[in-house]
Design a protein around this motif. Structure first.
Motif, PDB file in Angstrom:
ATOM      1  N   UNK A  48       5.732 -21.914  47.925  1.00  0.00           N
ATOM      2  CA  UNK A  48       6.118 -21.317  49.204  1.00  0.00           C
ATOM      3  C   UNK A  48       6.578 -22.408  50.171  1.00  0.00           C
ATOM      4  N   UNK A  49       7.525 -22.044  50.995  1.00  0.00           N
ATOM      5  CA  UNK A  49       7.995 -22.954  52.038  1.00  0.00           C
ATOM      6  C   UNK A  49       6.815 -23.442  52.869  1.00  0.00           C
ATOM      7  N   UNK A  50       6.815 -24.763  53.150  1.00  0.00           N
ATOM      8  CA  UNK A  50       5.755 -25.343  53.961  1.00  0.00           C
ATOM      9  C   UNK A  50       4.585 -25.894  53.157  1.00  0.00           C
ATOM     10  N   UNK A  51       4.471 -25.447  51.886  1.00  0.00           N
ATOM     11  CA  UNK A  51       3.368 -25.933  51.066  1.00  0.00           C
ATOM     12  C   UNK A  51       3.795 -27.199  50.327  1.00  0.00           C
ATOM     13  N   UNK A  52       2.856 -27.768  49.579  1.00  0.00           N
ATOM     14  CA  UNK A  52       3.146 -28.973  48.821  1.00  0.00           C
ATOM     15  C   UNK A  52       3.727 -28.628  47.453  1.00  0.00           C
ATOM     16  N   UNK A  53       4.746 -29.384  47.036  1.00  0.00           N
ATOM     17  CA  UNK A  53       5.267 -29.298  45.668  1.00  0.00           C
ATOM     18  C   UNK A  53       4.832 -30.557  44.939  1.00  0.00           C
ATOM     19  N   UNK A  54       4.301 -30.390  43.742  1.00  0.00           N
ATOM     20  CA  UNK A  54       3.896 -31.544  42.930  1.00  0.00           C
ATOM     21  C   UNK A  54       4.594 -31.458  41.583  1.00  0.00           C
ATOM     22  N   UNK A  55       5.450 -32.425  41.324  1.00  0.00           N
ATOM     23  CA  UNK A  55       6.163 -32.484  40.049  1.00  0.00           C
ATOM     24  C   UNK A  55       5.620 -33.644  39.230  1.00  0.00           C
ATOM     25  N   UNK A  56       5.406 -33.398  37.957  1.00  0.00           N
ATOM     26  CA  UNK A  56       4.723 -34.366  37.105  1.00  0.00           C
ATOM     27  C   UNK A  56       5.605 -34.921  35.993  1.00  0.00           C
ATOM     28  N   UNK A  67      23.435 -35.650  39.467  1.00  0.00           N
ATOM     29  CA  UNK A  67      22.113 -35.992  40.029  1.00  0.00           C
ATOM     30  C   UNK A  67      22.262 -36.981  41.182  1.00  0.00           C
ATOM     31  N   UNK A  68      21.385 -36.878  42.161  1.00  0.00           N
ATOM     32  CA  UNK A  68      21.363 -37.836  43.270  1.00  0.00           C
ATOM     33  C   UNK A  68      19.985 -38.487  43.331  1.00  0.00           C
ATOM     34  N   UNK A  69      19.989 -39.777  43.607  1.00  0.00           N
ATOM     35  CA  UNK A  69      18.757 -40.552  43.662  1.00  0.00           C
ATOM     36  C   UNK A  69      17.886 -40.088  44.826  1.00  0.00           C
ATOM     37  N   UNK A  70      16.584 -40.000  44.557  1.00  0.00           N
ATOM     38  CA  UNK A  70      15.653 -39.534  45.587  1.00  0.00           C
ATOM     39  C   UNK A  70      14.696 -40.646  46.022  1.00  0.00           C
ATOM     40  N   UNK A  71      13.957 -41.185  45.085  1.00  0.00           N
ATOM     41  CA  UNK A  71      12.937 -42.183  45.401  1.00  0.00           C
ATOM     42  C   UNK A  71      12.576 -42.916  44.118  1.00  0.00           C
ATOM     43  N   UNK A  72      12.104 -44.152  44.262  1.00  0.00           N
ATOM     44  CA  UNK A  72      11.714 -44.926  43.083  1.00  0.00           C
ATOM     45  C   UNK A  72      10.360 -45.579  43.311  1.00  0.00           C
ATOM     46  N   UNK A  82       6.358 -44.144  49.458  1.00  0.00           N
ATOM     47  CA  UNK A  82       6.530 -42.989  50.341  1.00  0.00           C
ATOM     48  C   UNK A  82       7.851 -43.106  51.083  1.00  0.00           C
ATOM     49  N   UNK A  83       8.547 -41.971  51.209  1.00  0.00           N
ATOM     50  CA  UNK A  83       9.791 -41.939  51.963  1.00  0.00           C
ATOM     51  C   UNK A  83       9.913 -40.573  52.601  1.00  0.00           C
ATOM     52  N   UNK A  84       9.511 -40.498  53.867  1.00  0.00           N
ATOM     53  CA  UNK A  84       9.562 -39.222  54.576  1.00  0.00           C
ATOM     54  C   UNK A  84       8.660 -38.187  53.931  1.00  0.00           C
ATOM     55  N   UNK A  85       9.245 -37.074  53.535  1.00  0.00           N
ATOM     56  CA  UNK A  85       8.451 -35.986  52.937  1.00  0.00           C
ATOM     57  C   UNK A  85       8.129 -36.236  51.462  1.00  0.00           C
ATOM     58  N   UNK A  86       8.689 -37.282  50.901  1.00  0.00           N
ATOM     59  CA  UNK A  86       8.557 -37.540  49.462  1.00  0.00           C
ATOM     60  C   UNK A  86       7.637 -38.734  49.200  1.00  0.00           C
ATOM     61  N   UNK A  87       6.672 -38.528  48.304  1.00  0.00           N
ATOM     62  CA  UNK A  87       5.770 -39.594  47.895  1.00  0.00           C
ATOM     63  C   UNK A  87       5.676 -39.587  46.383  1.00  0.00           C
ATOM     64  N   UNK A 123       5.535 -36.653  41.775  1.00  0.00           N
ATOM     65  CA  UNK A 123       6.318 -36.614  43.008  1.00  0.00           C
ATOM     66  C   UNK A 123       5.747 -35.502  43.877  1.00  0.00           C
ATOM     67  N   UNK A 124       5.350 -35.865  45.106  1.00  0.00           N
ATOM     68  CA  UNK A 124       4.829 -34.893  46.045  1.00  0.00           C
ATOM     69  C   UNK A 124       5.874 -34.666  47.137  1.00  0.00           C
ATOM     70  N   UNK A 125       6.124 -33.411  47.444  1.00  0.00           N
ATOM     71  CA  UNK A 125       7.042 -33.056  48.523  1.00  0.00           C
ATOM     72  C   UNK A 125       6.253 -32.236  49.529  1.00  0.00           C
ATOM     73  N   UNK A 126       6.123 -32.797  50.737  1.00  0.00           N
ATOM     74  CA  UNK A 126       5.346 -32.111  51.778  1.00  0.00           C
ATOM     75  C   UNK A 126       6.027 -32.279  53.140  1.00  0.00           C
ATOM     76  N   UNK A 127       6.310 -31.200  53.878  1.00  0.00           N
ATOM     77  CA  UNK A 127       6.239 -29.815  53.406  1.00  0.00           C
ATOM     78  C   UNK A 127       7.488 -29.441  52.622  1.00  0.00           C
ATOM     79  N   UNK A 128       7.353 -28.532  51.695  1.00  0.00           N
ATOM     80  CA  UNK A 128       8.508 -28.100  50.904  1.00  0.00           C
ATOM     81  C   UNK A 128       9.422 -27.216  51.750  1.00  0.00           C
TER      82      UNK A 128
END
Lengths: 115, 110
Positions: free
Chosen positions: B14-22, B44-49, B58-63, B75-80
């Motif tokens: 859901x929008x606003x919640x955390x997304x965790x990709x493994x 594809x576009x680069x996001x974070x390394x 950590x980079x903004x909403x992405x960790x 990869x954690x996205x908060x808030x989604x």
């Protein structure tokens, strides 16, 4: 605008008819690479080039050739395409530091269908 | 054998919640792990390394978190946000080679 361009974007061809997919980058990157994307397999590296006249095989090089005569261009050649080469192809480029390539910039993709 | 595996083909949040990709990997001799985002009909576009010597970046909403003992990164996205809906690939760089996982389709529902 910094970009990687590929042509054509879409191609339908027949088995055995030689084709070339062009790739060009305007960022003066040393490193360039070709990938294919297939469902359930992610992106797999076909060939890469660390600089002009330096190319090497990736994970799935069979049936493909490449050349790097100029820094900006890295064409992918299919001498005798077969249906199992039907796929979505991406070209990418990046700067290098020593042996490592870092974040790669990708082109928009070429959808190839071989009948 | 797939050296980099993303075991979840899809994830819905859901929008606003955390997304965790493994992502799990087998090769310990890597230089970096990178995450890429891919929208339909685009490259594809680069996001974070993350470097092999770090455990978090950590980079903004992405960790991105790296657990070397478990050979696992996430990869954690908060808030989604709905605009985060895309296919996410993790990729391992070792020397001049880049090895991708299969990808995870993230859908963020408004």
């Amino acid at each position: 605008e910094a970009q990687v361009t590929q042509n054509p974007r879409y191609l339908i061809t027949v088995t055995g008819k030689k084709l070339t997919v062009t790739c060009s980058q305007n960022m003066n990157h040393e490193y360039m690479s070709w990938y294919r994307q297939d469902p359930g397999l992610g992106l797999r590296q076909i060939y890469y080039s660390m600089n002009v006249e330096v190319t090497d095989k990736g994970d799935v090089p069979e049936g493909y050739k490449v050349s790097r005569k100029e820094k900006r261009n890295f064409p992918l050649i299919l001498e005798s395409p077969s249906p199992n080469q039907t796929s979505l192809y991406f070209c990418a480029s990046s700067v290098t530091s020593g042996r490592s390539s870092y974040e790669q910039y990708f082109g928009p993709g070429t959808r190839l269908t071989v009948t | 054998d797939q050296q980099v595996k993303q075991n979840s083909p899809s994830l819905s949040v859901q929008e606003g919640r955390i997304s965790i990709l493994n992502c799990d990997y087998t090769n310990s001799m890597f230089d970096y792990f990178l995450w890429y985002k891919k929208y339909p009909a685009e490259g594809p576009t680069f996001l974070i390394s993350i470097s092999s010597i770090k455990d978090k970046n950590e980079d903004g909403r992405f960790t991105v978190f790296l657990n070397k003992s478990a050979k696992h990164l996430s990869l954690h996205i908060v808030p989604s946000q709905p605009g985060d809906s895309a296919v996410y690939f993790c990729a391992e760089t070792s020397g001049s080679r880049l090895t991708f996982g299969e990808g995870t389709q993230l859908t963020v529902n408004p």
